[in-house]
Design a protein around this motif. Sequence first.
Motif, PDB file in Angstrom:
ATOM      1  N   MET A  78      11.431  -6.976   4.521  1.00 14.57           N
ATOM      2  CA  MET A  78      10.601  -5.944   4.204  1.00 14.57           C
ATOM      3  C   MET A  78      10.399  -4.671   4.760  1.00 14.57           C
ATOM      4  O   MET A  78      10.280  -3.447   4.230  1.00 14.57           O
ATOM      5  N   LYS A  79      10.657  -4.630   6.022  1.00 16.39           N
ATOM      6  CA  LYS A  79      11.048  -3.530   6.920  1.00 16.39           C
ATOM      7  C   LYS A  79      12.195  -2.606   6.449  1.00 16.39           C
ATOM      8  O   LYS A  79      12.074  -1.276   6.303  1.00 16.39           O
ATOM      9  N   MET A  80      13.365  -3.200   5.846  1.00 18.60           N
ATOM     10  CA  MET A  80      14.361  -2.582   5.376  1.00 18.60           C
ATOM     11  C   MET A  80      13.936  -1.887   4.096  1.00 18.60           C
ATOM     12  O   MET A  80      14.344  -0.724   3.782  1.00 18.60           O
ATOM     13  N   LEU A  81      13.288  -2.700   3.219  1.00 21.92           N
ATOM     14  CA  LEU A  81      12.680  -2.105   1.891  1.00 21.92           C
ATOM     15  C   LEU A  81      11.737  -0.945   2.100  1.00 21.92           C
ATOM     16  O   LEU A  81      11.805  -0.028   1.389  1.00 21.92           O
ATOM     17  N   LYS A  82      11.176  -1.077   3.159  1.00 22.34           N
ATOM     18  CA  LYS A  82      10.235   0.019   3.404  1.00 22.34           C
ATOM     19  C   LYS A  82      11.044   1.355   3.773  1.00 22.34           C
ATOM     20  O   LYS A  82      10.676   2.485   3.375  1.00 22.34           O
ATOM     21  N   GLU A  83      11.890   1.220   4.486  1.00 18.16           N
ATOM     22  CA  GLU A  83      12.890   2.275   4.851  1.00 18.16           C
ATOM     23  C   GLU A  83      13.690   2.959   3.626  1.00 18.16           C
ATOM     24  O   GLU A  83      13.893   4.267   3.365  1.00 18.16           O
ATOM     25  N   ASN A  97       3.422  -3.513 -10.558  1.00 17.55           N
ATOM     26  CA  ASN A  97       2.731  -3.820  -9.020  1.00 17.55           C
ATOM     27  C   ASN A  97       2.760  -5.439  -8.739  1.00 17.55           C
ATOM     28  O   ASN A  97       3.082  -5.959  -7.617  1.00 17.55           O
ATOM     29  N   GLN A  98       2.476  -6.239  -9.658  1.00 16.14           N
ATOM     30  CA  GLN A  98       2.370  -7.672  -9.757  1.00 16.14           C
ATOM     31  C   GLN A  98       3.851  -8.213  -9.549  1.00 16.14           C
ATOM     32  O   GLN A  98       4.004  -9.120  -8.751  1.00 16.14           O
ATOM     33  N   GLU A  99       4.811  -7.690 -10.338  1.00 11.98           N
ATOM     34  CA  GLU A  99       6.443  -8.014 -10.230  1.00 11.98           C
ATOM     35  C   GLU A  99       6.836  -7.990  -8.758  1.00 11.98           C
ATOM     36  O   GLU A  99       7.365  -8.755  -8.097  1.00 11.98           O
ATOM     37  N   PHE A 100       6.370  -6.669  -8.107  1.00 12.09           N
ATOM     38  CA  PHE A 100       6.945  -6.305  -6.855  1.00 12.09           C
ATOM     39  C   PHE A 100       6.185  -7.086  -5.967  1.00 12.09           C
ATOM     40  O   PHE A 100       6.782  -7.543  -5.029  1.00 12.09           O
ATOM     41  N   GLY A 101       4.664  -7.411  -6.125  1.00 11.00           N
ATOM     42  CA  GLY A 101       4.164  -8.291  -5.188  1.00 11.00           C
ATOM     43  C   GLY A 101       4.649  -9.627  -4.963  1.00 11.00           C
ATOM     44  O   GLY A 101       4.884 -10.548  -3.907  1.00 11.00           O
ATOM     45  N   GLN A 102       5.077 -10.162  -6.216  1.00  7.93           N
ATOM     46  CA  GLN A 102       5.634 -11.592  -6.240  1.00  7.93           C
ATOM     47  C   GLN A 102       7.208 -11.566  -5.570  1.00  7.93           C
ATOM     48  O   GLN A 102       7.648 -12.570  -4.912  1.00  7.93           O
ATOM     49  N   GLN A 161       8.418   9.413   4.978  1.00 10.25           N
ATOM     50  CA  GLN A 161       7.381   9.151   5.927  1.00 10.25           C
ATOM     51  C   GLN A 161       8.355   8.865   7.531  1.00 10.25           C
ATOM     52  O   GLN A 161       7.710   9.145   8.252  1.00 10.25           O
ATOM     53  N   ILE A 162       9.274   8.267   7.318  1.00 10.40           N
ATOM     54  CA  ILE A 162      10.140   7.896   8.549  1.00 10.40           C
ATOM     55  C   ILE A 162      10.672   9.342   9.032  1.00 10.40           C
ATOM     56  O   ILE A 162      10.624   9.637  10.242  1.00 10.40           O
ATOM     57  N   LEU A 163      10.981  10.343   7.966  1.00 13.07           N
ATOM     58  CA  LEU A 163      11.364  11.562   8.758  1.00 13.07           C
ATOM     59  C   LEU A 163      10.237  12.517   9.054  1.00 13.07           C
ATOM     60  O   LEU A 163      10.475  13.175  10.210  1.00 13.07           O
ATOM     61  N   GLN A 211       0.963  -1.049   0.008  1.00 12.94           N
ATOM     62  CA  GLN A 211      -0.025   0.041  -0.083  1.00 12.94           C
ATOM     63  C   GLN A 211       0.826   1.194  -0.093  1.00 12.94           C
ATOM     64  O   GLN A 211       0.618   2.454  -0.947  1.00 12.94           O
ATOM     65  N   GLU A 212       1.943   1.117   0.821  1.00 12.22           N
ATOM     66  CA  GLU A 212       2.839   2.345   1.028  1.00 12.22           C
ATOM     67  C   GLU A 212       3.646   2.761  -0.427  1.00 12.22           C
ATOM     68  O   GLU A 212       3.724   3.831  -0.977  1.00 12.22           O
ATOM     69  N   VAL A 213       3.987   1.630  -1.201  1.00 11.96           N
ATOM     70  CA  VAL A 213       4.877   1.661  -2.017  1.00 11.96           C
ATOM     71  C   VAL A 213       4.152   2.191  -3.328  1.00 11.96           C
ATOM     72  O   VAL A 213       4.559   3.130  -4.232  1.00 11.96           O
ATOM     73  N   VAL A 214       2.882   1.374  -3.502  1.00  9.89           N
ATOM     74  CA  VAL A 214       2.191   1.737  -4.775  1.00  9.89           C
ATOM     75  C   VAL A 214       1.510   3.163  -4.724  1.00  9.89           C
ATOM     76  O   VAL A 214       1.366   4.026  -5.741  1.00  9.89           O
TER      77      VAL A 214
END
Length: 325
Positions: A287-292, A272-277, A298-300, A259-262
């Motif tokens: 996934m936490k590292m990828l979100k950062e 989106n499909q490839e990213f989900g796979q 958002q973190i800032l 949801q955040e990345v899209v």
Amino acid sequence: MNCSKSGNLICKSLYIGEEDLQKINTLTRREFSADELYCFRVLLCDNDIDRDMEQFDVQTLTQLSNLFLGKTGICDHEPKSQNQMARIYDVSVENFPGKVNALGEPYYALIAKAYMVRTEANRDQILEIEAGIKKEVSVGCSVRESICSVCGKNRNVLECGHVLGQVYDGKLCYTILHDAQDAYEWSFVAVPAQRQAGIIKQAGCSREKNGVQKLWEAARTQNGVWIDREETGQLKELIQNLLEDCEQVRKAARRELMQEVVSRKGFDERTNQEFGQMLDHLSVGQMKMLKEIFCPQQILEDAQFSQAEPASEQHDEMSNRQFMI
């Protein structure tokens, strides 16, 4: 899990009919007449909640009815031949019309019929039964599951955190003893009656170390360990529960990251499909590292927001000082 529960004699003596005699003689090496025998009925256990906040369900009582058939009654839990006093020749689960247990459910009890041979040696024992002096019995059995009434977790595998006797959202917390594995004894004991309606329960329920505890102990001492079939089943259930919990956490992290990345990157459908796979193969930590990486803003913002309140308080304090006389 091994359980020790108490019951009691529910009548002084029992008329020996032809059907009873036939059942008894299937357990003897020669045929006995009714005059040679003394019979009585025993309430072994029931589906009420006892002092330990434990309850046999009706299915387990039915299983125990088959397991207790033919079991010998001893005295004071001493498994010696001279302590053998009686033998169960008939067992059934009986309903008491109009009577309910502590939960308001129909009351069921495991009722056994037992016989003794009338001899000079046990004449005093029969007299004590007739006089109501010897009436309490303790039964021992093994069940596979101890289920929490609130969440349905097996307490033999892992404690769920619910406290026995407490009420959660209108549900009383107690332990349901489920799936009988063995019935290994019933014994005459010198214990005073402690339950209403003629039902006596013995405080305490012996619990041996389960498979998980044995493995922890073996790891601590660096020794080997043997586990039986029941303990293997407990470990399997524990692992399955842990895997299910981990998978739920992983799916929640994946859904949040998608949801955040899209929303921020505006990927097309194929991306989106490839990213989900790709996320399907990542751990929660990855996934936490990828979100950062994808969502540093958002973190800032979160960090700036956490510092905003102290800064505002400091500004208010300075303003108040300016107008102080």
